[in-house]
Design a protein around this motif. Structure first.
Motif, PDB file in Angstrom:
ATOM      1  N   GLY A  35      -8.797   1.451  -3.963  1.00 25.81           N
ATOM      2  CA  GLY A  35      -8.008   0.215  -3.927  1.00 25.81           C
ATOM      3  C   GLY A  35      -8.665  -0.879  -4.741  1.00 25.81           C
ATOM      4  N   GLN A  82       0.517   2.098 -16.449  1.00 24.66           N
ATOM      5  CA  GLN A  82       0.332   0.681 -16.106  1.00 24.66           C
ATOM      6  C   GLN A  82      -0.937   0.410 -15.336  1.00 24.66           C
ATOM      7  N   MET A  83      -1.236   1.272 -14.356  1.00 27.08           N
ATOM      8  CA  MET A  83      -2.313   0.971 -13.423  1.00 27.08           C
ATOM      9  C   MET A  83      -3.292   2.143 -13.373  1.00 27.08           C
ATOM     10  N   GLN A  86      -1.410  -9.666  -3.015  1.00 19.70           N
ATOM     11  CA  GLN A  86      -0.993  -8.324  -3.386  1.00 19.70           C
ATOM     12  C   GLN A  86      -0.199  -7.629  -2.270  1.00 19.70           C
ATOM     13  N   PHE A 127       4.788   0.796  -9.625  1.00 19.83           N
ATOM     14  CA  PHE A 127       3.707  -0.192  -9.589  1.00 19.83           C
ATOM     15  C   PHE A 127       4.074  -1.334 -10.528  1.00 19.83           C
ATOM     16  N   SER A 128       3.556  -2.500 -10.272  1.00 16.53           N
ATOM     17  CA  SER A 128       3.689  -3.587 -11.232  1.00 16.53           C
ATOM     18  C   SER A 128       2.454  -4.468 -11.160  1.00 16.53           C
ATOM     19  N   VAL A 129       1.632  -4.341 -12.182  1.00 19.95           N
ATOM     20  CA  VAL A 129       0.435  -5.184 -12.256  1.00 19.95           C
ATOM     21  C   VAL A 129       0.873  -6.644 -12.296  1.00 19.95           C
ATOM     22  N   PHE A 155       2.230  -5.679  -7.335  1.00 21.91           N
ATOM     23  CA  PHE A 155       2.706  -4.616  -6.454  1.00 21.91           C
ATOM     24  C   PHE A 155       1.934  -3.337  -6.777  1.00 21.91           C
ATOM     25  N   TYR A 156       1.178  -2.868  -5.803  1.00 22.55           N
ATOM     26  CA  TYR A 156       0.236  -1.760  -6.038  1.00 22.55           C
ATOM     27  C   TYR A 156       0.760  -0.426  -5.539  1.00 22.55           C
ATOM     28  N   LEU A 206      -7.885  -3.439  -1.910  1.00 22.29           N
ATOM     29  CA  LEU A 206      -7.393  -4.617  -2.640  1.00 22.29           C
ATOM     30  C   LEU A 206      -8.011  -5.880  -2.031  1.00 22.29           C
TER      31      LEU A 206
END
Lengths: 474, 364
Positions: free
Chosen positions: A217, A256-257, B104, B147-149, B153-154, B170
Motif C-alpha cells: 500500500g 497507471q499505478m 485516498q 485505479f486513478s492516481v 483512487f487506489y 496508504l
C-alpha cells in the motif's frame, strides 16, 4: 580428570568465532550457570556459562583470540578434590567433554520463541570464517581499472546497499520483524536504526500477511519500501499480497499505478532447521510476470544488485542465503557500485562443460569446477544472479561453446529453475547440445532434520562433478 | 424459512447498541424524521440545500450507472464478474463528502460506486467494464481492477480483505510524509472475518495511522448471511481488542453517513489513529450478475427499497422542504441518464485494446 570447556556454536551455521573476554580467571571457583566468558561472531555476542562446578584450572585460549573453531577446548575446569597437578596429567586424553553452552536455537527455527529466548541466544546465528570459493572472473566491466577491493561479508554488503540508497532517496524505508531495535534477526540491518530513525527503520509485529500488504500500500502511494522477511519461508503467509497486489497492479491499472518495492530476506536451507524453514522459493517467484527475482552469490553482487533492486520501479524479490551472510568476498570500493539486473556473470571461464548456478548453488559449482580441472575438464561456471528476467543469452552462448550443461540448485527439480534453463537451452541451442541437459538439485523430499539426511537432501559437490563428467561422457 | 431469514436480516438493519458509540447510533427509522430537527435519531445532521442536491445527483449517477451496467452485462457487452452497488449509494457519497482533497480511497471488488464518488469519469469506468482501450486500465483490469492516481483512487481489489492491508499502507505513507491526508479503506461484512484485517487493525492502532475503516455491512457475504458467517455481528466493535473506536451507522441515510464520516476522518486526521465505521446498508441486487439471490426473499428486498432507499429519502426531503420541484428532479434524472447513456455509448463503440497491449505494463 579436568573437564574441557569447548568453544560453543552460536548457531548451526557458525564454524568459528572470537573469544572476546574472560570473566573468570584461573583459580576462580565456578558453579553451574556462572558466566565465564563472552564469545563473538560478526553478528552476535554470547555469554558462555559453566555447566559443572569446580575451579577454573586453566585458560587454554586467551581473550581476544580470533577465529577459534567451534568445539576447540578453551578452558579446563577442575572438579572436587582435583588440584593443578591434574592439569599436567595428560588432560585432554579422555576428558569429560562439556559443551560450554547449549547450541542456541537460531531465531528462524522458532519464530514463536523469539520472545522467550535470551537476546544472546536469539542473536546467535552467525557464520564466521569459512572461505567461500571465489569466482575467478574479472570484476564487473564498469568497475574502473585499479579500483580498490575491500573484503566484506554479504551481510555487510547488504547493509551498506540499503544505507546508501536510504541516504540517496528519502522515499526508501525498511520494515520487517526485528529490523530496527534488534538490528536484524540476522544482523543485516545493523546500525540502520541509529542512522535513519524509527520512522524509516520500522519494526513490525509478526504478521507477514499484514505488513506485506502495508508495504505494498505504501508503495502504491509512491514510497519505496524494503520489506524484510526473516526468511522467505514466512513469506508464504504474504504471497497473496506479493503476487496479487504488488506484481499485478501495474498491469491491472493499464500502467497507471506501479509498485516499487523490494521483498528481501533469507531463502532456502540454512543448517538443521528442517522442512518448514528450509525451502527455496526461487522457482515459485520466478513463475510470475511482474516480478523480478534476484539471487546473488558474492558480496559485491549482493550490494550492487540490492542497490539496483531498490532503485527499480517494479516489485523485486531479493533472495538471500543465511549461510552466505557471514562469508567474505572482495567488493569494489566505489561511491555508487551497482550491478545491472538481468545479467548473468561468467564466474569461471571454461570450454568443456557449462555449469549454471546462483546464490549458494555457486559454492557447489565452483568447488566442482576445481575438482573437474584436476581431471582435465574445464568447466565454465555461470553465476545467473538474476532468475527473472533470465539471461538466456549468456547461457546459450556458453552452451554453443561447450555443448554441455549442468544446472545446480538447492530447490526441488520439478518445475524448478533448472527445468526452465533446460527448456530454454533446448529451445535456443538444441543443435549445439552434445549431451542431455542435466540437473543437480535438492532431493524431492521435505528437508529432514538429521544431519546426515539433510546432507543427502541437498546437492553436493560430488553430484555436480559426477553430472559434469556424465555429460562429458567421462 | 424464507420469512425467518428475512426477519433476521431486517432486524439487523437497525443497528444494535454498541457501548462506545451509544448516542451516536443510527437507525433507519430515524431517517423519516427529517422535519427540520438539526439532528435525527440516527445521528444524521441536516444537510443544506446544496448538500442535498449534490448527494441526490451523485447517488442517482451511481444508481443509473449500475442499472446500465446490468443492462450491458445482459447484452454480453460486459464479461466476467460484475458486482453492482445499487442500494448502497449513500455510503460512498456520504463518506466522500467527509473527505478533503488528496485523501485516498481504496476498496474491494464492488467498486463502481466508489470510483464515481471519487469523480472518476463514467466513460472511463464503463469502457473498462466493456474491456475497451478507453477504459481506466486500457481494458486490462475490468470491473474489479480500476485505479486513478489523479483522483486518489487506489482500486479496485479482487481478493477479499487485501485492500484493508493496502489501505493501511496508504495511511502509513501519509504518516511517513506527514501530509495530513487520511485513507479510507472500504470492505464488506464478508471481508471482516479475514485475518489480515486484524493484522492491519493492530498495526494501524500501534502506529496511529490516519485510516478510517468503512465496513459496508450489506448483510451477505456472497450468499451467506452475516449471522451464518460471523460469531459476533456488531462489526463496529471488531476493533475493540485493539482499542479502535467504532460505531454503527445508518448507511442508508447519506446525512448519517456524512456525520459519522466527519467524526471518523477528524479523529484520523488529528493523529489519533484508526476509526471503524460499520455502515448498515443493503444491496438490492445479487452478489454478482450471475447470482439470483435465492438466499433471501423478494419481500425482504422490496421492503428495504420501499422504506429505506437512500435516494428516495433525499428526494422526499427535497420536495418537502421545497428545495426542488418534481420537474426539477426529473430534469436532474434526465441529466444523469444522458451522462450514463453517453458513457455506455462510448464504452460500446470504443475499440478493444490493440493486441500489442498484451505485452505492455508488466514492468516499468
Amino acid at each position: 580428570m579436568p573437564i574441557e570447556v569447548l568453544m560453543p556454536a552460536l548457531s548451526p551455521t557458525m564454524e568459528a568465532g572470537k573469544l572476546a573476554k574472560w570473566l573468570k580467571k584461573e583459580g576462580d571457583s565456578v558453579t553451574s550457570g556462572d558466566v565465564i566468558a563472552e564469545i563473538e561472531t560478526d553478528k552476535a555476542t554470547m555469554e558462555v556459562e559453566a555447566v559443572d562446578e569446580g575451579t577454573l584450572g586453566k585458560i587454554l585460549v586467551e581473550e581476544g583470540a580470533d577465529d577459534v573453531k567451534v568445539n576447540t577446548p578453551i578452558a579446563l575446569i577442575l572438579g572436587d578434590g582435583e588440584d593443578k597437578s591434574a592439569l599436567s596429567n595428560g588432560a585432554g586424553e579422555k576428558p569429560g567433554k562439556e559443551p560450554a553452552a547449549k547450541p542456541a536455537t537460531p531465531e528462524k527455527a522458532a519464530k514463536d520463541d523469539v520472545g522467550k529466548q535470551s537476546p544472546a541466544e536469539a542473536k546467535a546465528t552467525g557464520s564466521a570464517a569459512a572461505n567461500p570459493p571465489q569466482p575467478k572472473a574479472l570484476p564487473e566491466p564498469d568497475v574502473p581499472e585499479g579500483t580498490e577491493m575491500v573484503s566484506q561479508t554479504v551481510r555487510e554488503a547488504l547493509r551498506d546497499a540499503m544505507a546508501e540508497e536510504m541516504r540517496a532517496d528519502d522515499r526508501v524505508f525498511l520494515m520487517g520483524e526485528e529490523v530496527a531495535e534488534y538490528q536484524g534477526a540476522y544482523k543485516v540491518s545493523q546500525g540502520l536504526l541509529d542512522e535513519f530513525g524509527k520512522e524509516r527503520v520500522v519494526d513490525t509485529p509478526i504478521t507477514e500477511h499484514g505488513f506485506a500488504g502495508v508495504g505494498v500500500g505504501a508503495a502504491l502511494a509512491g514510497l519505496k519500501p524494503i520489506v524484510e522477511f526473516m526468511t522467505f519461508n514466512f513469506a508464504m503467509q504474504a504471497i497473496d499480497q506479493i503476487i496479487n497486489s504488488a506484481a499485478k497492479t501495474l498491469y491491472m491499472s493499464g500502467g497507471q499505478m506501479g509498485c516499487s518495492i523490494v521483498f528481501r530476506g533469507a531463502n532456502g536451507a540454512a543448517a538443521r532447521v528442517a522442512a518448514q524453514h528450509s525451502q527455496d522459493y526461487a522457482s515459485w517467484y520466478s513463475n510470475v510476470p511482474g516480478l523480478t527475482v534476484i539471487a546473488p552469490y558474492t558480496a559485491a553482487d549482493a550490494k550492487g544488485l540490492l542497490k539496483s533492486a531498490i532503485r527499480d520501479e517494479n516489485t523485486v524479490i531479493f533472495l538471500e542465503n543465511e549461510i552466505l551472510y557471514g562469508q567474505s568476498f572482495p567488493v569494489p570500493k566505489l561511491d555508487d557500485y551497482v550491478v545491472p539486473i538481468g545479467k548473468a556473470k561468467i564466474a569461471r571461464p571454461g570450454e568443456h562443460v557449462t555449469i549454471v548456478a546462483w546464490s549458494i548453488g555457486m559454492t557447489y559449482a565452483l568447488k566442482a569446477a576445481e575438482k573437474l580441472a584436476e581431471e582435465g575438464i574445464e568447466a565454465e561456471v555461470i553465476d545467473l544472479r538474476t532468475i527473472r528476467p533470465m539471461d538466456t543469452e549468456t547461457i546459450v552462448e556458453s552452451v554453443k561453446k561447450t555443448g554441455r550443461i549442468v544446472t545446480v540448485e538447492e530447490g526441488w527439480a520439478q518445475s524448478g529453475v533448472g527445468a526452465e534453463i533446460a527448456a530454454r537451452v533446448m529451445e535456443h541451442a538444441f543443435d549445439w547440445l552434445d549431451a542431455p541437459v542435466t540437473r543437480v538439485s535438492g532431493k524431492d523430499v521435505p528437508m529432514p532434520y538429521a544431519a546426515n539426511l539433510e546432507k543427502l537432501a541437498l546437492p553436493s559437490v560430488a553430484e555436480v562433478v559426477e553430472a559434469a563428467k556424465a555429460v562429458c561422457y567421462r | 424459512m424464507a420469512s425467518t431469514a428475512a426477519k433476521s436480516a431486517l432486524s439487523n438493519a437497525a443497528p444494535k447498541s454498541s457501548g462506545r458509540a451509544a448516542g451516536k447510533r443510527a437507525s433507519p427509522s430515524g431517517a423519516r424524521s427529517g422535519s427540520g430537527a438539526a439532528k435525527s435519531a440516527n445521528g444524521a445532521l441536516d444537510f443544506s440545500k446544496e448538500q442535498e442536491l449534490h448527494a441526490h445527483r451523485e447517488m442517482l449517477l451511481i444508481r443509473r450507472f449500475e442499472e446500465k451496467a446490468g443492462q450491458l452485462y445482459g447484452m454480453g457487452l460486459i464479461g466476467g464478474f460484475c458486482h453492482l452497488y445499487i442500494g448502497q449509494e449513500a455510503v460512498v457519497i456520504g463518506m466522500q463528502m467527509a473527505l478533503e482533497q488528496g485523501d485516498q480511497v481504496i476498496t474491494g471488488y464492488r467498486d463502481h460506486g466508489h470510483m464515481l464518488a471519487c469523480e472518476m469519469d463514467p466513460k472511463g469506468v464503463m469502457a473498462e467494464l466493456t474491456g475497451r482501450r478507453g477504459g481506466y486500465s486500457k481494458g486490462k483490469g475490468g470491473s474489479m481492477h480500476m485505479f486513478s492516481v489523479e483522483k486518489n483512487f487506489y482500486g479496485g481489489h479482487g481478493i477479499v480483505g487485501a485492500q484493508v492491508s493496502l489501505g493501511t499502507g496508504l495511511a502509513f505513507a501519509n504518516k511517513y510524509r506527514k501530509n495530513g491526508k487520511v485513507a479510507l479503506a472500504y470492505f464488506g461484512d464478508g471481508a471482516s472475518n479475514q485475518g489480515q484485517v486484524y493484522e492491519s487493525f493492530n498495526m494501524a492502532k500501534l502506529w496511529k495511522l490516519p485510516v478510517v475503516y468503512v465496513v459496508e455491512n450489506n448483510k451477505y457475504g456472497m450468499g451467506t448471511s452475516l449471522e451464518r458467517a460471523s460469531s459476533t455481528t456488531n462489526l463496529s466493535q471488531r476493533g475493540a481488542s485493539f482499542d479502535i473506536p467504532g460505531e454503527q451507522v445508518d448507511g442508508m441515510d447519506v446525512r448519517a453517513v456524512k456525520a459519522a464520516g466527519d467524526r471518523a476522518v477528524k479523529h484520523a486526521r488529528e493523529g489519533k489513529g484508526p476509526y471503524i465505521l460499520e455502515m448498515i446498508t443493503y444491496r438490492y441486487r445479487g452478489h454478482s450478475m450471475s447470482d439470483p439471490a435465492k438466499y433471501r426473499s423478494k419481500e425482504e428486498v422490496q421492503k428495504m427499497r420501499e422504506t429505506h432507499d437512500p435516494i428516495e429519502q433525499v428526494r422526499k426531503r427535497l420536495i418537502e422542504k421545497g428545495w426542488a420541484s418534481e420537474d426539477e428532479l426529473k430534469a436532474a434524472d434526465k441529466d444523469v441518464r444522458d451522462l450514463v447513456n453517453a458513457a455506455a455509448e462510448f464504452a460500446t463503440n470504443d475499440p478493444e485494446p490493440d493486441p500489442s497491449e498484451l505485452w505492455t505494463d508488466i514492468l516499468r
